[in-house]
Write an enzyme that holds these catalytic residues in place. Structure first.
Site, PDB file in Angstrom:
ATOM      1  N   GLU A 286       6.295  -4.182  -0.313  1.00 14.58           N
ATOM      2  CA  GLU A 286       4.952  -4.420   0.227  1.00 14.58           C
ATOM      3  C   GLU A 286       3.943  -3.799  -0.730  1.00 14.58           C
ATOM      4  O   GLU A 286       4.003  -2.607  -1.018  1.00 14.58           O
ATOM      5  CB  GLU A 286       4.849  -3.849   1.642  1.00 14.58           C
ATOM      6  N   CYS A 320      -4.399  -0.552   2.328  1.00 17.55           N
ATOM      7  CA  CYS A 320      -4.031  -1.810   1.669  1.00 17.55           C
ATOM      8  C   CYS A 320      -4.774  -2.962   2.317  1.00 17.55           C
ATOM      9  O   CYS A 320      -5.010  -3.986   1.706  1.00 17.55           O
ATOM     10  CB  CYS A 320      -2.534  -2.027   1.727  1.00 17.55           C
TER      11      CYS A 320
HETATM   12  P1  NAP Z   1       2.323   3.577  -6.229  1.00 18.94           P
HETATM   13  O1  NAP Z   1       1.663   4.322  -7.291  1.00 18.94           O
HETATM   14  O2  NAP Z   1       2.937   2.262  -6.553  1.00 18.94           O
HETATM   15  O3  NAP Z   1       3.420   4.555  -5.611  1.00 18.94           O
HETATM   16  C1  NAP Z   1       4.215   4.187  -4.505  1.00 18.94           C
HETATM   17  C2  NAP Z   1       5.512   4.953  -4.542  1.00 18.94           C
HETATM   18  O4  NAP Z   1       6.259   4.535  -5.679  1.00 18.94           O
HETATM   19  C3  NAP Z   1       5.324   6.457  -4.693  1.00 18.94           C
HETATM   20  O5  NAP Z   1       6.292   7.119  -3.921  1.00 18.94           O
HETATM   21  C4  NAP Z   1       5.579   6.672  -6.169  1.00 18.94           C
HETATM   22  O6  NAP Z   1       5.986   7.976  -6.508  1.00 18.94           O
HETATM   23  C5  NAP Z   1       6.687   5.683  -6.398  1.00 18.94           C
HETATM   24  N1  NAP Z   1       6.921   5.355  -7.803  1.00 18.94           N
HETATM   25  C6  NAP Z   1       6.114   5.530  -8.872  1.00 18.94           C
HETATM   26  N2  NAP Z   1       6.713   5.096  -9.994  1.00 18.94           N
HETATM   27  C7  NAP Z   1       7.933   4.628  -9.637  1.00 18.94           C
HETATM   28  C8  NAP Z   1       9.019   4.040 -10.326  1.00 18.94           C
HETATM   29  N3  NAP Z   1       8.982   3.818 -11.635  1.00 18.94           N
HETATM   30  N4  NAP Z   1      10.114   3.688  -9.630  1.00 18.94           N
HETATM   31  C9  NAP Z   1      10.176   3.867  -8.297  1.00 18.94           C
HETATM   32  N5  NAP Z   1       9.179   4.430  -7.587  1.00 18.94           N
HETATM   33  C10 NAP Z   1       8.059   4.789  -8.232  1.00 18.94           C
HETATM   34  O7  NAP Z   1       1.321   3.287  -4.996  1.00 18.94           O
HETATM   35  P2  NAP Z   1       0.420   4.336  -4.236  1.00 18.94           P
HETATM   36  O8  NAP Z   1      -0.718   4.708  -5.105  1.00 18.94           O
HETATM   37  O9  NAP Z   1       1.265   5.411  -3.649  1.00 18.94           O
HETATM   38  O10 NAP Z   1      -0.095   3.471  -3.012  1.00 18.94           O
HETATM   39  C11 NAP Z   1      -1.216   2.657  -3.064  1.00 18.94           C
HETATM   40  C12 NAP Z   1      -0.791   1.209  -3.186  1.00 18.94           C
HETATM   41  O11 NAP Z   1       0.029   0.864  -2.089  1.00 18.94           O
HETATM   42  C13 NAP Z   1      -1.967   0.240  -3.130  1.00 18.94           C
HETATM   43  O12 NAP Z   1      -1.769  -0.762  -4.074  1.00 18.94           O
HETATM   44  C14 NAP Z   1      -1.866  -0.324  -1.711  1.00 18.94           C
HETATM   45  O13 NAP Z   1      -2.460  -1.596  -1.550  1.00 18.94           O
HETATM   46  C15 NAP Z   1      -0.400  -0.355  -1.511  1.00 18.94           C
HETATM   47  N6  NAP Z   1      -0.046  -0.400  -0.094  1.00 18.94           N
HETATM   48  C16 NAP Z   1       0.453  -1.560   0.409  1.00 18.94           C
HETATM   49  C17 NAP Z   1       0.764  -1.651   1.742  1.00 18.94           C
HETATM   50  C18 NAP Z   1       1.319  -2.924   2.319  1.00 18.94           C
HETATM   51  O14 NAP Z   1       1.808  -2.903   3.447  1.00 18.94           O
HETATM   52  N7  NAP Z   1       1.290  -4.013   1.590  1.00 18.94           N
HETATM   53  C19 NAP Z   1       0.586  -0.545   2.573  1.00 18.94           C
HETATM   54  C20 NAP Z   1       0.088   0.637   2.013  1.00 18.94           C
HETATM   55  C21 NAP Z   1      -0.212   0.700   0.677  1.00 18.94           C
HETATM   56  P3  NAP Z   1       4.945   9.053  -7.124  1.00 18.94           P
HETATM   57  O15 NAP Z   1       3.964   9.297  -6.058  1.00 18.94           O
HETATM   58  O16 NAP Z   1       5.815  10.198  -7.437  1.00 18.94           O
HETATM   59  O17 NAP Z   1       4.346   8.405  -8.332  1.00 18.94           O
END
Ligand code: NAP
Length: 515
Positions: A286, A320
């Site tokens: 997601e 999001c």
């Molecule tokens: P993110 O930077 O993609 O991080 C999400 C998770 O992925 C974190 O736990 C992060 O760990 C981890 N991660 C980072 N690099 C990784 C890798 N190479 N391999 C595996 N995992 C990795 O996103 P975010 O900033 O936390 O969240 C914001 C985003 O989430 C926005 O784009 C938002 O739209 C989206 N979102 C979507 C929904 C939905 O239902 N569609 C709901 C909520 C949020 P670290 O924190 O340690 O980097």
């Protein structure tokens, strides 16, 4: 027999007893800030090794928690332990698994104010936003417990003479759960418990900016009596340990919520067959959005303005589902823009432990810099009509910001900013509005305000959003009521909080005996 599922009511903070309970919880949590938390693998709590800190975005000198930094070796061990535990956990009957969720939900209800207070400090949620996050987490546990009970009942198949046929849902194996920081209780708890109640075991890697609330949830599951090793808590940088978790041949499925970039990376890596791997990995991804509220010339403009402002600035625009594009018919453009600006001007920005502030800080330094960069881009692409600056000193604050005159292909209209920045776009007519609304690579949430019946019907059919709302804001989906998930590059449309969700964490086994 269990009572029917009902959504957890939101706390009414106008009641003195609720205000007092929240103030007490904030004081308690404040006294516990800066504590040290372990990596937990099976029954082992690891406190040695390097650490990292989670900080309060509204007061960046305040440490919320200090965590053992998960390493690749710890990730390998966590997957091994999760795999070992799976062989026992998968045999636990579905009803028994569900009861762990029901018990944990009750523990979370008892600790609701405290859990909210942790999010006020750790991710800068306002009181009502933090309360909504915990309520959603409790709802996920209650909903998925009942869903698993339903799924474990005999499934309908067509009877066939001389045979007994049945179909049932069995778990998959080790699930990597990788949540974002923006719903650090609800989404983390939802993905984790969906996996667990379906009979899988979990390696849970919380977002690095919000590990404390993740640990608090983990504590609730432990207190509910969940056996060690069913959830393994592995905080650490995704950039350093994410690939190890995703690539591992014993990882059977990955439940991820986060940015499009990381989601895509996981999708690609998970598709590769690694040595010793005997399955196609399942991915539940997601991702981001560029959500819209479209308003035509027949709409109730006050309701539309309320919807736009609530959806654009709730939790600093870091949902999001946040409205980042207001698409407005040219006949009412100026009037509605004025109404939106008037309402947004009233938003107070500051530390969210003070309930007078409606908007806290954005999550971290990098997000703050990125949002300010988009504000510079907005000044080139459109006209700044409100905000445009960083907020008070000492935290990562940004003023509610509005740009008018943005065109549909501008960066402000296409890219996810994830902050309190609204792009206002003019449309010529309904067709033009639909074209603009559908004209990004995302498709998560959207709303249409109109009083024209046939346009509402057309909107239902033509607007491409996984969660579409008519005559209301585009944020605030409720578990069970509006199952949540997006189209296109917003993800795999998993519909969290819906009746199909647990199927993603299981596989159907069809068994036939001929007598
Ligand atoms: P993110 O930077 O993609 O991080 C999400 C998770 O992925 C974190 O736990 C992060 O760990 C981890 N991660 C980072 N690099 C990784 C890798 N190479 N391999 C595996 N995992 C990795 O996103 P975010 O900033 O936390 O969240 C914001 C985003 O989430 C926005 O784009 C938002 O739209 C989206 N979102 C979507 C929904 C939905 O239902 N569609 C709901 C909520 C949020 P670290 O924190 O340690 O980097």
């Amino acid at each position: 027999m269990l009572p029917e599922f009902k959504n957890t009511p939101f706390t009414d903070f106008s009641k003195p007893e609720n205000r007092k309970a929240m103030e007490d919880a904030l004081a308690k949590v404040k006294s516990e800030l800066g504590k040290r938390y372990p990596v937990v693998i099976g029954s082992e709590r690891i406190t040695e090794g390097e650490t990292f800190k989670s900080i309060n975005p509204a007061n960046y000198n305040q440490v919320v928690g200090e965590f053992t930094k998960g390493t690749k070796d710890m990730a390998l061990k966590a997957i091994q332990v999760a795999d070992d535990t799976f062989h026992d956990w998968k045999k636990v009957p579905a009803y028994e698994r569900a009861r762990y969720l029901l018990k944990a939900a009750e523990i979370m209800r008892q600790r609701k104010f405290e859990l909210s207070a942790w999010m006020v400090y750790e991710v800068s949620k306002s009181w009502p936003e933090a309360d909504g996050d915990v309520a959603e987490a409790i709802d996920f546990l209650e909903f998925y417990a009942r869903e698993m009970m339903r799924l474990s009942e005999p499934q309908p198949v067509v009877p066939y003479p001389g045979e007994e046929n049945e179909l049932y849902y069995i778990p998959l194996g080790v699930c990597a759960v990788i949540p974002p920081w923006n719903f650090p209780c609800a989404i983390l708890a939802g993905m984790t418990t969906a996996a667990v109640v379906s009979g899988n075991t979990v390696v849970l890697k919380p977002a690095s900016t919000a590990p404390t609330i993740g640990y608090k949830f983990f504590e609730c599951m432990e207190e509910a009596g969940l056996p060690a090793g069913v959830i393994n808590f592995l905080p650490g940088p995704g950039g350093a340990i994410g690939d190890t978790i995703v690539d591992h041949p014993k990882t059977r499925l990955i439940a991820f919520t986060g940015s499009m970039e990381i989601g895509q990376r996981i999708h690609e890596r998970a598709a590769k067959l690694n040595e010793g791997q005997i399955w196609i990995k399942r991915t539940i991804l997601e991702m981001g959005g560029k959500d819209f509220i479209m308003v035509d010339e027949t709409a109730d403009l006050d309701k539309a303005a309320d919807g736009i402002v609530t959806a654009a600035y709730g939790f600093q625009g870091q949902k999001c589902s946040a409205c980042s594009r207001a698409i407005i018919h040219e006949d009412i453009y100026d009037v509605l823009l004025q109404k939106v600006v008037e309402r947004a001007k009233k938003i107070t920005v500051g530390k969210p432990d003070n309930p007078q502030n409606n908007m806290g800080a954005v999550i971290d330094k990098a997000a703050h810099a990125k949002i300010l960069e988009y504000i510079s881009i907005g000044k080139e692409e459109g006209e700044l009509v409100l905000g445009g600056n960083a907020g008070p000193e000492g935290g990562y604050f940004i003023e509610p910001t509005i740009f008018s005159g943005i065109k549909d292909k501008d960066r402000l209209a296409q890219e996810e900013i994830f902050g309190p920045v609204l792009a206002v776009i003019k449309c010529k007519d309904f067709d033009d509005g639909v074209r603009i609304a559908n004209g990004t690579m995302f498709g998560l949430t959207g709303a249409l305000f109109s009083n024209n019946r046939s346009r509402l019907e057309r909107g239902r059919r033509e607007l491409m959003a996984g969660n579409l709302y008519l005559n209301r804001k585009c944020t605030g989906a409720l578990v069970g009521v509006q199952p949540f998930g997006g189209f296109n590059m917003s993800g795999t449309d998993s519909k969290a909080g819906g009746r199909d969700y647990l199927l993603l964490f299981t596989q159907g086994k069809s068994v036939c005996e001929r007598f």
